[in-house]
Each structure stands twice: as structure tokens, then as C-alpha cells.
Design a protein around this motif. Structure first.
Motif, PDB file in Angstrom:
ATOM      1  N   LEU A  72       1.609 -10.761  -6.426  1.00 18.05           N
ATOM      2  CA  LEU A  72       0.898 -10.558  -5.175  1.00 18.05           C
ATOM      3  C   LEU A  72       0.044  -9.302  -5.247  1.00 18.05           C
ATOM      4  O   LEU A  72       0.425  -8.319  -5.890  1.00 18.05           O
ATOM      5  N   SER A  73      -1.088  -9.340  -4.566  1.00 17.11           N
ATOM      6  CA  SER A  73      -1.956  -8.178  -4.459  1.00 17.11           C
ATOM      7  C   SER A  73      -2.188  -7.848  -2.992  1.00 17.11           C
ATOM      8  O   SER A  73      -2.222  -8.744  -2.146  1.00 17.11           O
ATOM      9  N   CYS A  74      -2.364  -6.582  -2.713  1.00 14.08           N
ATOM     10  CA  CYS A  74      -2.702  -6.111  -1.373  1.00 14.08           C
ATOM     11  C   CYS A  74      -3.879  -5.163  -1.522  1.00 14.08           C
ATOM     12  O   CYS A  74      -3.714  -4.048  -2.030  1.00 14.08           O
ATOM     13  N   ALA A  75      -5.044  -5.617  -1.093  1.00 10.80           N
ATOM     14  CA  ALA A  75      -6.255  -4.805  -1.191  1.00 10.80           C
ATOM     15  C   ALA A  75      -6.513  -4.115   0.137  1.00 10.80           C
ATOM     16  O   ALA A  75      -6.560  -4.767   1.187  1.00 10.80           O
ATOM     17  N   ALA A  76      -6.678  -2.810   0.082  1.00 18.44           N
ATOM     18  CA  ALA A  76      -6.946  -2.029   1.285  1.00 18.44           C
ATOM     19  C   ALA A  76      -8.421  -1.699   1.383  1.00 18.44           C
ATOM     20  O   ALA A  76      -9.087  -1.478   0.366  1.00 18.44           O
ATOM     21  N   SER A  77      -8.932  -1.662   2.603  1.00 21.43           N
ATOM     22  CA  SER A  77     -10.315  -1.262   2.844  1.00 21.43           C
ATOM     23  C   SER A  77     -10.378  -0.451   4.131  1.00 21.43           C
ATOM     24  O   SER A  77      -9.440  -0.412   4.904  1.00 21.43           O
ATOM     25  N   GLY A  78     -11.493   0.189   4.340  1.00 25.84           N
ATOM     26  CA  GLY A  78     -11.660   1.016   5.531  1.00 25.84           C
ATOM     27  C   GLY A  78     -11.484   2.486   5.228  1.00 25.84           C
ATOM     28  O   GLY A  78     -12.206   3.330   5.740  1.00 25.84           O
ATOM     29  N   ARG A  79     -10.473   2.797   4.463  1.00 25.77           N
ATOM     30  CA  ARG A  79     -10.251   4.143   3.962  1.00 25.77           C
ATOM     31  C   ARG A  79      -9.284   4.058   2.794  1.00 25.77           C
ATOM     32  O   ARG A  79      -8.618   3.037   2.599  1.00 25.77           O
TER      33      ARG A  79
ATOM     34  N   ARG B  87       1.808   8.374  -5.133  1.00 27.11           N
ATOM     35  CA  ARG B  87       1.357   8.504  -6.535  1.00 27.11           C
ATOM     36  C   ARG B  87       2.114   7.549  -7.460  1.00 27.11           C
ATOM     37  O   ARG B  87       1.872   7.536  -8.660  1.00 27.11           O
ATOM     38  N   GLY B  88       3.017   6.796  -6.903  1.00 27.02           N
ATOM     39  CA  GLY B  88       3.741   5.803  -7.696  1.00 27.02           C
ATOM     40  C   GLY B  88       4.985   6.324  -8.382  1.00 27.02           C
ATOM     41  O   GLY B  88       5.638   5.590  -9.127  1.00 27.02           O
ATOM     42  N   GLY B  89       5.336   7.571  -8.125  1.00 25.23           N
ATOM     43  CA  GLY B  89       6.478   8.143  -8.825  1.00 25.23           C
ATOM     44  C   GLY B  89       7.822   7.702  -8.301  1.00 25.23           C
ATOM     45  O   GLY B  89       8.845   7.857  -8.966  1.00 25.23           O
ATOM     46  N   ARG B  90       7.836   7.180  -7.091  1.00 21.73           N
ATOM     47  CA  ARG B  90       9.092   6.730  -6.488  1.00 21.73           C
ATOM     48  C   ARG B  90       8.924   5.300  -6.009  1.00 21.73           C
ATOM     49  O   ARG B  90       7.925   4.970  -5.371  1.00 21.73           O
ATOM     50  N   THR B  91       9.898   4.467  -6.301  1.00 22.84           N
ATOM     51  CA  THR B  91       9.885   3.089  -5.826  1.00 22.84           C
ATOM     52  C   THR B  91      11.190   2.765  -5.119  1.00 22.84           C
ATOM     53  O   THR B  91      12.220   3.399  -5.378  1.00 22.84           O
ATOM     54  N   TYR B  92      11.127   1.809  -4.240  1.00 21.28           N
ATOM     55  CA  TYR B  92      12.265   1.395  -3.427  1.00 21.28           C
ATOM     56  C   TYR B  92      12.334  -0.131  -3.462  1.00 21.28           C
ATOM     57  O   TYR B  92      11.297  -0.798  -3.375  1.00 21.28           O
ATOM     58  N   TYR B  93      13.540  -0.661  -3.552  1.00 20.62           N
ATOM     59  CA  TYR B  93      13.704  -2.108  -3.597  1.00 20.62           C
ATOM     60  C   TYR B  93      14.885  -2.543  -2.731  1.00 20.62           C
ATOM     61  O   TYR B  93      15.905  -1.859  -2.673  1.00 20.62           O
ATOM     62  N   ALA B  94      14.732  -3.693  -2.122  1.00 26.32           N
ATOM     63  CA  ALA B  94      15.879  -4.331  -1.489  1.00 26.32           C
ATOM     64  C   ALA B  94      16.834  -4.811  -2.582  1.00 26.32           C
ATOM     65  O   ALA B  94      16.392  -5.195  -3.677  1.00 26.32           O
ATOM     66  N   ASP B  95      18.115  -4.781  -2.292  1.00 18.22           N
ATOM     67  CA  ASP B  95      19.095  -5.201  -3.298  1.00 18.22           C
ATOM     68  C   ASP B  95      18.839  -6.624  -3.780  1.00 18.22           C
ATOM     69  O   ASP B  95      19.086  -6.940  -4.940  1.00 18.22           O
ATOM     70  N   SER B  96      18.336  -7.462  -2.905  1.00 20.25           N
ATOM     71  CA  SER B  96      18.144  -8.871  -3.242  1.00 20.25           C
ATOM     72  C   SER B  96      17.048  -9.101  -4.282  1.00 20.25           C
ATOM     73  O   SER B  96      16.980 -10.180  -4.881  1.00 20.25           O
TER      74      SER B  96
ATOM     75  N   VAL C 229      -5.920   4.489   0.724  1.00 19.19           N
ATOM     76  CA  VAL C 229      -4.484   4.523   1.038  1.00 19.19           C
ATOM     77  C   VAL C 229      -3.739   5.320  -0.023  1.00 19.19           C
ATOM     78  O   VAL C 229      -2.516   5.222  -0.132  1.00 19.19           O
ATOM     79  N   SER C 230      -4.467   6.115  -0.798  1.00 21.72           N
ATOM     80  CA  SER C 230      -3.837   6.864  -1.883  1.00 21.72           C
ATOM     81  C   SER C 230      -2.865   7.923  -1.371  1.00 21.72           C
ATOM     82  O   SER C 230      -2.033   8.409  -2.133  1.00 21.72           O
TER      83      SER C 230
ATOM     84  N   ASP D  19      -2.605   0.761  -7.870  1.00 24.37           N
ATOM     85  CA  ASP D  19      -3.775   1.286  -8.556  1.00 24.37           C
ATOM     86  C   ASP D  19      -4.616   1.974  -7.484  1.00 24.37           C
ATOM     87  O   ASP D  19      -5.362   1.306  -6.751  1.00 24.37           O
ATOM     88  N   ASN D  20      -4.487   3.274  -7.376  1.00 23.85           N
ATOM     89  CA  ASN D  20      -5.191   3.997  -6.312  1.00 23.85           C
ATOM     90  C   ASN D  20      -6.704   3.979  -6.512  1.00 23.85           C
ATOM     91  O   ASN D  20      -7.457   4.068  -5.538  1.00 23.85           O
ATOM     92  N   ALA D  21      -7.157   3.849  -7.733  1.00 24.99           N
ATOM     93  CA  ALA D  21      -8.601   3.748  -7.966  1.00 24.99           C
ATOM     94  C   ALA D  21      -9.162   2.460  -7.369  1.00 24.99           C
ATOM     95  O   ALA D  21     -10.328   2.418  -6.956  1.00 24.99           O
ATOM     96  N   ARG D  22      -8.339   1.431  -7.318  1.00 28.64           N
ATOM     97  CA  ARG D  22      -8.749   0.150  -6.743  1.00 28.64           C
ATOM     98  C   ARG D  22      -8.270  -0.017  -5.307  1.00 28.64           C
ATOM     99  O   ARG D  22      -8.531  -1.057  -4.697  1.00 28.64           O
ATOM    100  N   ASN D  23      -7.538   0.971  -4.813  1.00 29.61           N
ATOM    101  CA  ASN D  23      -7.002   0.893  -3.439  1.00 29.61           C
ATOM    102  C   ASN D  23      -6.160  -0.371  -3.250  1.00 29.61           C
ATOM    103  O   ASN D  23      -6.246  -1.048  -2.212  1.00 29.61           O
ATOM    104  N   THR D  24      -5.358  -0.684  -4.246  1.00 34.01           N
ATOM    105  CA  THR D  24      -4.625  -1.947  -4.284  1.00 34.01           C
ATOM    106  C   THR D  24      -3.177  -1.714  -4.688  1.00 34.01           C
ATOM    107  O   THR D  24      -2.891  -0.860  -5.540  1.00 34.01           O
ATOM    108  N   VAL D  25      -2.305  -2.496  -4.081  1.00 38.40           N
ATOM    109  CA  VAL D  25      -0.882  -2.471  -4.398  1.00 38.40           C
ATOM    110  C   VAL D  25      -0.481  -3.863  -4.866  1.00 38.40           C
ATOM    111  O   VAL D  25      -1.007  -4.871  -4.361  1.00 38.40           O
TER     112      VAL D  25
END
Length: 124
Positions: A20-27, A54-63, A29-30, A73-79
Motif C-alpha cells: 500500500l502507498s499513501c501519498a500526501a499533498s498540500g504540505r 525520520r523513520g527511526g521508530r516503528t510501531y506495529y499491532a501484534d496481529s 508530512v516529513s 520516503d520523505n522526498a516523495r512525501n509518501t508512506v
């Protein structure tokens, strides 16, 4: 204002993968932690994964630990959300969120910044 657009959902067999991709626009999100949530029919929206600015910390649901990987990718404003070893119970609409804040253990979503969602269906 931030607009978030998710993509990459679809129909996949159990054991398969989707990205999945999430593209941000408007400003940019870095400076935001970013998160993924999902909502299955008849169920409340639940947290899936999140990542610090900055991507140094991640969080996940146990499932999803060990099967899903969040990245950005902050250069692409995308997660991104790489989903492997998918199960039928992963079937849901997946939403992207630009976070309000985060701590060492928790991601705090923003109520204002949600995408429209992308459908993920996993067949058995």
C-alpha cells in the motif's frame, strides 16, 4: 492542510502480498509521524502500524508483527505498508493517517488527516 491518498489495495489469495502507498499533498508530512489503520465490516477502526518522522521508530499491532513493514520516503512525501503472508482476517479498508504526535511506545493519530481508504480483500 494535508490531503492523503491511499492506493495499492486489491484482491489477493491467502499467503500473498500487497504494498500500500499513501501519498500526501498540500504540505510536507516529513515532520509528522504517519500511521496505517484498518476497518473491517462491522468492526471499529484499528491501529495497524506507524512510523516516526525520520523513520527511526516503528510501531506495529501484534496481529501484524513480522508480516507487515511500514516505511516512508520523505522526498516523495509518501508512506508505504508492505503486507506479506496475508490472511483472510486482514481483509479491511486500510486508511492512512498523518499523526498528531508520538511517544517512545505510542502513535497518536490526528483526527483531521485521514485518507479515503483502500480496500484489501484476502481470499482463503
Amino acid at each position: 492542510q494535508v490531503q492523503l491518498v491511499e492506493s495499492g489495495g486489491g484482491l489477493v489469495q491467502a499467503g500473498g502480498s500487497l504494498r500500500l502507498s499513501c501519498a500526501a499533498s498540500g504540505r510536507t508530512v516529513s515532520n509528522n509521524a504517519m500511521g496505517w489503520f484498518r476497518q473491517a465490516p462491522g468492526k471499529v477502526r484499528e491501529f495497524v502500524a506507524a512510523i516516526s518522522p525520520r523513520g527511526g521508530r516503528t510501531y506495529y499491532a501484534d496481529s501484524v508483527k513480522g508480516r507487515f513493514t511500514i516505511s516512508r520516503d520523505n522526498a516523495r512525501n509518501t508512506v508505504y505498508l508492505q503486507m506479506n503472508s496475508l490472511k483472510p482476517e486482514d481483509t479491511a479498508v486500510y486508511y492512512c493517517n498523518a499523526g498528531a504526535s508520538y511517544t517512545s511506545t505510542d502513535y497518536i493519530p490526528s483526527s483531521a488527516y485521514w485518507g479515503q481508504g483502500t480496500q484489501v480483500t484476502v481470499s482463503s
